[in-house]
Design a protein around this motif. Structure first.
Motif, PDB file in Angstrom:
ATOM      1  N   ASP A  11      -1.255  -5.413  -0.643  1.00  0.00           N
ATOM      2  CA  ASP A  11      -2.497  -5.745   0.881  1.00  0.00           C
ATOM      3  C   ASP A  11      -3.204  -4.974   1.456  1.00  0.00           C
ATOM      4  OD1 ASP A  11      -0.599  -3.428   1.046  1.00  0.00           O
ATOM      5  OD2 ASP A  11       0.266  -4.146   3.000  1.00  0.00           O
ATOM      6  N   LYS A  12      -3.471  -4.548   0.450  1.00  0.00           N
ATOM      7  CA  LYS A  12      -5.036  -4.085   0.261  1.00  0.00           C
ATOM      8  C   LYS A  12      -5.500  -3.623  -0.889  1.00  0.00           C
ATOM      9  CE  LYS A  12      -7.284   0.639   1.021  1.00  0.00           C
ATOM     10  NZ  LYS A  12      -7.256   2.522   1.628  1.00  0.00           N
ATOM     11  N   ASN A  27      -5.893  -6.939  -2.680  1.00  0.00           N
ATOM     12  CA  ASN A  27      -5.130  -8.095  -1.760  1.00  0.00           C
ATOM     13  C   ASN A  27      -5.611  -9.091  -1.578  1.00  0.00           C
ATOM     14  OD1 ASN A  27      -4.919  -8.570   1.101  1.00  0.00           O
ATOM     15  ND2 ASN A  27      -5.725  -6.919   2.168  1.00  0.00           N
ATOM     16  N   GLU A  84       0.600  -1.470   0.148  1.00  0.00           N
ATOM     17  CA  GLU A  84       0.243  -0.328  -0.006  1.00  0.00           C
ATOM     18  C   GLU A  84       0.375   1.471   0.332  1.00  0.00           C
ATOM     19  OE1 GLU A  84      -3.551   2.433   2.850  1.00  0.00           O
ATOM     20  OE2 GLU A  84      -2.243   0.307   3.365  1.00  0.00           O
TER      21      GLU A  84
END
Length: 405
Positions: A190-191, A200, A165
């Motif tokens: 991760d998002k 993600n 991110e």
């Protein structure tokens, strides 16, 4: 910024950060390939002597098995890594990314006047004006051919980039330039952010550099589980690579690669249901050990359907499945080598020029090895490379360490 657009009849301009990279294109008609003649029915024009790989590459592919291309479901209800899938923007599992959205609706891009003038004539500029070019003529010829004859489709490429991110600010530049030329495109993060195309994809262990191996295991598994049947080729790399998609697609469609994917003796027939796994990229010898050759993760590596299926179905379940390491490129090569007998294909061109570059263009122009090659990791890892302008293939496909402004 990074951009690709036509400047004049024979130029394509690529601006990377404050750098403007100019690629000259080829004039004249595209040389007809052997595959073209076979598809058009002029098989008599093709001699057996023309259908061959370099002896070294024939040896490289000799141990790999032919793979049935039918999809095999190994998700096991998405209960465990690396097949848990992806989370949506709310954090719920079951999300499937729209990988075609970027190509269907690419963002606009504008060059500033200073970038368009290509004022910075540094080593990057030299390599990209004196040697490397985008083969626009051949690309457009194949585009028209595919439009006129549905039996001659272009190779469909799925591109994925891994990031986190805090580095999402790098993604718009990729989306505005080369990303939208891929048939399918995804950014594993991760998002999840639909506006950026980030997804993600959870994995075993922490989200950190020293655990990229687990991140990549889950990325490849997600792609296989969701997109395997729709694409011919799959490329993975970090958020600082630049792909020249026109050149990459032409290379993947070339007689050499088509021949190799069919075992090296003959070109594949339309509708073939079997394929030889191919693992393409920039070959490095780990610590100078030629028994442990891998494809550098810097500018990424490219695999075909057979390789992706073999990696997920055959290799991943028992190939260091719980290891924590940053060396995902070394581990992928180890899994291919130990579990499937697949080795990195030599992607040099006929003149010995490299197609996948682990550094910026200018680095490859100016780099010279030290007197003691063991004192420099790059010299130690490199395999029979050339220097200066001769290092890069004129139809290079990938560069590394390319940064947005």
């Amino acid at each position: 910024m990074v951009a690709v657009r036509r400047k004049k009849k024979n130029q394509v301009v690529i601006a990377i950060a404050s750098l403007v990279l100019v690629f000259a294109t080829v004039d004249g008609k595209r040389k007809q390939t052997i595959a073209d003649r076979i598809r058009s029915g002029r098989v008599s024009e093709v001699s057996e002597k023309e259908l061959h790989l370099r002896p070294s590459n024939q040896e490289i592919i000799s141990t790999a098995p032919m793979v049935d291309l039918a999809y095999v479901d190994v998700t096991n209800n998405h209960d465990k890594d690396p097949h848990r899938g992806a989370k949506d923007e709310r954090g719920d599992f079951g999300y499937k990314h729209d990988e075609k959205a970027l190509r269907s609706n690419p963002p606009s891009f504008q060059l500033s006047s200073s970038e368009a003038n290509c004022d910075n004539h540094d080593s990057n500029y030299r390599m990209l004006t004196e040697k490397v070019y985008v083969d626009v003529a051949a690309h457009e010829a194949r585009e028209h051919e595919a439009e006129d004859d549905t039996r001659k489709p272009r190779a469909k490429i799925f591109c994925m980039v891994y990031t986190i991110e805090k580095n999402h600010d790098k993604i718009p530049t990729i989306r505005e330039t080369w990303g939208n030329k891929c048939d399918g495109f995804m950014v594993a993060s991760d998002k999840t952010d639909k506006s950026l195309g980030t997804v993600n994809i959870p994995h075993e262990g922490p989200e950190e550099y020293n655990n990229i191996w687990q991140k990549v295991r889950s990325m490849w598994s997600y792609v296989y589980d969701n997109y395997y049947e729709e694409y011919d080729w799959f490329h993975i790399g970090g958020d600082d690579l630049y792909l020249i998609i026109e050149n990459l697609r032409l290379y993947l469609e070339s007689d050499e690669i088509q021949l190799a994917a069919n075992g090296g003796k003959s070109l594949p027939k339309a509708g073939s249901t079997q394929q030889l796994p191919l693992f393409l990229g920039r070959r490095f010898a780990e610590q100078g050990n030629y028994e442990r050759i891998f494809n550098s993760g810097g500018s990424g590596y490219t695999i075909n359907k057979a390789a992706l299926k073999s990696l997920i179905v055959t290799a991943f379940p028992t190939c260091v499945p719980h290891l924590k390491t940053f060396a995902e490129d070394v581990m992928v090569a180890q899994c291919f080598r130990n579990k499937i007998q697949v080795f990195p294909f030599d992607t040099k061109d006929d003149n010995g020029g490299e197609r996948y570059m682990p550094f910026q263009p200018g680095h490859h122009l100016t780099y010279r090895p030290p007197r003691d090659p063991t004192s420099d990791w790059y010299a130690k890892y490199s395999i029979d490379i050339k220097y200066g302008l001769d290092h890069c293939s004129d139809k290079s496909v990938a560069f590394h360490y390319i940064k947005p402004p």
